[in-house]
Design a protein around this motif. Structure first.
Motif: not given
Length: 321
Positions: A97, A109, A288-291, A295-296
């Motif tokens: 990811d 990604k 880390q996270g939804i951006y 997505g993740w």
């Protein structure tokens, strides 16, 4: 499919057994996995990124398909470093990811690069984003892993009580995915403790992910990798051909037979199969996270992470948070 660190097993399975097998036979067998991809050959031969004499970097790619010719995302991506200077083997795991720039696609990604443009685009993406010269690649699918474990007779793993439920769940899935011989009726791990896991049980164990954390999952995968390598080093000569025949149909590489033979000699000369490992990006310098629409993802500080990566590969420096 899990992000199993199985790819090193496939390459090292080859380089460990090659010197003990007839040269002509092995040369013929290895020629079946070489692919003449002019685009990827151009990329690996024209890079201006970081390299050093005595350091051989190989991109290992695992795809989530049972057919090595199918187009899919790359499920596992690692850089195997054969370091003749420090006499060591190193493995850098690249998070699928990781938020990177993919030529012609923008920021996405890392795992998407293979689906968009195969190994050529993935190689280019890794080189450009991590400033590394990657000379060679090996692409495998998960059936290789089960073929190896089937030949060596499984591996010993210490299974905890908390892992049993999810292990049983994934055992059903991996049992029906396995296409190797002599699979027999499905068999479950019923109790905790040290167990001899067969091929589909070991793959199921590596897929456990909801029981605890991602770090624990990585630790399970490392346990399987090390146990497999340990058993491969003592594999009887009589099983070499079965291992070769089981693994090679699931592999493709730009390395020619002569280059693989030379790599095998180098690895045997190193002699230490206790692989040093690095997770990339570096957790301490990542978010880390939804951006946005990606997505993740895992976004990382290039100024912090890339020097750590280069120090690990080229200077043999282990990172300590």
């Amino acid at each position: 499919m899990s992000n199993l660190k199985k790819l090193v097993v496939f390459l090292l399975a080859l380089v460990i057994i090659i010197p003990a097998t007839a040269f002509g036979y092995m040369y013929y067998k290895l020629s079946t996995i070489h692919e003449g991809d002019s685009d990827s050959e151009k990329i690996v031969s024209s890079s201006d990124y970081k390299s050093e004499k005595g350091i051989h970097n190989i991109l290992l790619v695992g795809v989530d398909t049972t057919d090595k010719e199918q187009v899919s995302r790359s499920d596992a991506m690692m850089i195997l470093t054969i370091d003749s200077n420090s006499k060591s083997l190193k493995l850098t795991s690249l998070a699928r990811d990781t938020y990177v720039n993919i030529k012609g696609r923008g920021k996405e990604k890392l795992t998407h690069a293979y689906a968009y443009g195969g190994i050529s685009l993935l190689l280019q993406t890794v080189e450009e984003n991590f400033e590394l010269d990657i000379q060679d690649y090996v692409v495998v699918n998960f059936n290789s892993f089960m073929s190896v474990l089937d030949v060596i007779g499984g591996i010993e793993v210490d299974v905890s009580a908390s892992e049993l439920e999810e292990l049983r769940y994934f055992t059903i899935e991996t049992y029906y995915l396995g296409k190797y011989d002599k699979k027999g009726p499905i068999d479950y791990v019923e109790s905790p403790g040290t167990q001899t896991l067969n091929a589909y049980q070991a793959l199921a164990y590596a897929r456990i992910r909801k029981n605890d954390t991602a770090f624990d999952r990585d630790e399970r995968q490392r346990k399987i990798l090390q146990a497999t390598l340990n058993k491969l080093t003592s594999l009887p000569f009589t099983k070499y051909n079965s291992l070769i025949d089981g693994v090679l149909p699931h592999i493709k590489t730009n390395m020619k037979p002569g280059a693989i033979l030379k790599t095998g000699s180098t690895v045997l000369g190193i002699g230490d199969f206790d692989i040093k490992q690095l997770e990339f990006p570096i957790l301490e310098y990542s978010e880390q996270g939804i951006y946005e629409d990606a997505g993740w993802v895992v976004r990382f500080d290039e100024d912090k992470c890339i020097p750590i990566l280069h120090d690990f590969i080229f200077k043999n420096k282990m990172y300590t948070p």
